[in-house]
Design an enzyme around this catalytic site. Sequence first.
Site, short mmCIF file in Angstrom:
data_model
loop_
_atom_site.label_atom_id
_atom_site.label_comp_id
_atom_site.label_asym_id
_atom_site.label_seq_id
_atom_site.Cartn_x
_atom_site.Cartn_y
_atom_site.Cartn_z
N TYR A 88 0.88 -1.18 0.00
CA TYR A 88 0.00 0.00 0.00
C TYR A 88 0.91 1.23 0.00
CZ TYR A 88 -3.44 3.44 1.60
OH TYR A 88 -4.24 4.54 1.72
N ASP A 132 -2.07 -1.40 -4.04
CA ASP A 132 -2.42 -0.01 -4.36
C ASP A 132 -1.12 0.78 -4.43
OD1 ASP A 132 -3.25 2.60 -4.45
OD2 ASP A 132 -4.51 2.51 -2.68
#
Length: 242
Positions: A88, A132
């Site tokens: 992330y 992400d």
Amino acid sequence: MFAWLTSSDPDVVCLQETKCPDDQFPELALRSAGYHSVFHGEKSYNGVAILSKTEPSEVRASLCDEVEDPQARVISARIDGVRVYSVYAPNGQAVGSSAYEYKLKWYRRLRDCLKRDAARGGAAERLVVSGDFNVAPEDIDVHDPALWHGAIMCSDGERAAFQDLCSVGLVDTLRLHHNEPGLFTWWDYRMLAFPKNRGLRIDAVLASKPLADVCVDAGIDRDVRKGKEPSDHAPIWAAFRM
């Protein structure tokens, strides 16, 4: 999430932004659903996890350097001979800010860690980095490139950092199978962005060449974004002939 696990039946799942301290992660519920889990979280922010039908090994809840970082943004494990990363990446907030500089530095740390892992296995190392990335790699990954030009997630510095990461030998699996525009993974909740498909592609499954060579398909589960109280991201996936 549990409904999606049942309908999609993936072998391995990488989660980001779990916003859950480790003592509150639903490990037992996931085990009942048929998944082992490894996780690295913090209260209210960040958080990453990997779910797998087979038990992961060699778990590392950090990057491989010795830098102390309180932000829970990466976890990796070996699953069926594949080193899997769930990442992330920092958002960066605004180009030129201290958060932006942290983001670029974090990308360099991740690149160096992947280089180290790849060197251990040589050309045959099987590596997946999924998550992400908070970067739209190219203009094709942006609904309105002129509007987003130079903005956070689309700046030259961030795109260079993403390309530098891929230079360690990683392939963007979606683009192996789909080169068309209009494929996005994130949409703002405001201004009817999702119905109008005004999004960005900032999530990806990156694979080392030995796995990219056996990647038979990849895609975005856009319909999941339509559910009740959905995430602003849609799940992404890649299938490999193992």
